[in-house]
Design a protein around this motif. Structure first.
Motif, PDB file in Angstrom:
ATOM      1  N   PRO A  95     -22.612 100.497 -74.968  1.00 19.22           N
ATOM      2  CA  PRO A  95     -21.314 101.181 -74.964  1.00 19.22           C
ATOM      3  C   PRO A  95     -20.644 101.208 -76.341  1.00 19.22           C
ATOM      4  N   LEU A  96     -20.806 100.144 -77.123  1.00 17.81           N
ATOM      5  CA  LEU A  96     -20.264 100.157 -78.488  1.00 17.81           C
ATOM      6  C   LEU A  96     -20.995 101.209 -79.323  1.00 17.81           C
ATOM      7  N   GLY A  97     -22.297 101.263 -79.197  1.00 19.50           N
ATOM      8  CA  GLY A  97     -23.087 102.229 -79.957  1.00 19.50           C
ATOM      9  C   GLY A  97     -22.743 103.666 -79.618  1.00 19.50           C
ATOM     10  N   ILE A 101     -20.087 105.351 -81.806  1.00 14.46           N
ATOM     11  CA  ILE A 101     -20.340 105.657 -83.222  1.00 14.46           C
ATOM     12  C   ILE A 101     -20.239 107.168 -83.420  1.00 14.46           C
ATOM     13  N   PRO A 102     -19.471 107.607 -84.418  1.00 11.78           N
ATOM     14  CA  PRO A 102     -19.314 109.055 -84.626  1.00 11.78           C
ATOM     15  C   PRO A 102     -20.571 109.704 -85.206  1.00 11.78           C
ATOM     16  N   ALA A 127     -21.328 107.284 -90.436  1.00 10.56           N
ATOM     17  CA  ALA A 127     -21.275 106.695 -89.096  1.00 10.56           C
ATOM     18  C   ALA A 127     -21.391 105.175 -89.156  1.00 10.56           C
ATOM     19  N   LEU A 128     -22.328 104.677 -89.953  1.00 11.75           N
ATOM     20  CA  LEU A 128     -22.519 103.230 -90.045  1.00 11.75           C
ATOM     21  C   LEU A 128     -21.335 102.545 -90.723  1.00 11.75           C
ATOM     22  N   ALA A 184     -18.433  97.823 -85.725  1.00 14.17           N
ATOM     23  CA  ALA A 184     -18.290  97.045 -84.483  1.00 14.17           C
ATOM     24  C   ALA A 184     -19.643  96.869 -83.804  1.00 14.17           C
ATOM     25  N   ALA A 185     -20.444  97.942 -83.766  1.00 10.07           N
ATOM     26  CA  ALA A 185     -21.778  97.853 -83.159  1.00 10.07           C
ATOM     27  C   ALA A 185     -22.670  96.924 -83.983  1.00 10.07           C
TER      28      ALA A 185
END
Length: 100
Positions: free
Chosen positions: A27-29, A32-33, A70-71, A78-79
């Protein structure tokens, strides 16, 4: 297209890994935008390696710039930070590859 590929070896605590990975980490991943494609596959068989591979995750981005953005985003960080929590269930850190 640029991709990040993450390979996980067989976990020492499969149940704990599965629960944390699918209930928390995925869910965290997904937040990611700039993700254009995503997949998670269980490794059934691998050849020409001594690694006991278990799971492969692949995130696709339009290009290398959007991957880096994104990273570097709060969601990406957070991911990444949560990835450290998976170590409780693993013998070895995952293999992370960025490819183009």
């Amino acid at each position: 297209m640029a991709k990040i590929i993450i390979l996980y070896e067989q976990p020492k605590d499969k149940e704990g890994f599965e629960k944390h990975y699918f209930d928390v980490h995925v869910p965290l991943g997904k937040k990611i935008p700039h993700i254009k494609s995503e997949s998670i596959q269980r490794v059934i068989q691998s050849q020409n390696t001594s690694l006991n591979l278990y799971l492969m995750t692949e995130l696709g981005f339009e290009n290398m710039d959007t991957l880096h953005q994104a990273l570097a985003s709060p969601e990406g960080r957070a991911a990444e930070d949560d990835g450290k929590n998976l170590m409780e269930y693993l013998y070895h850190p995952p293999i992370i590859m960025i490819v183009e």
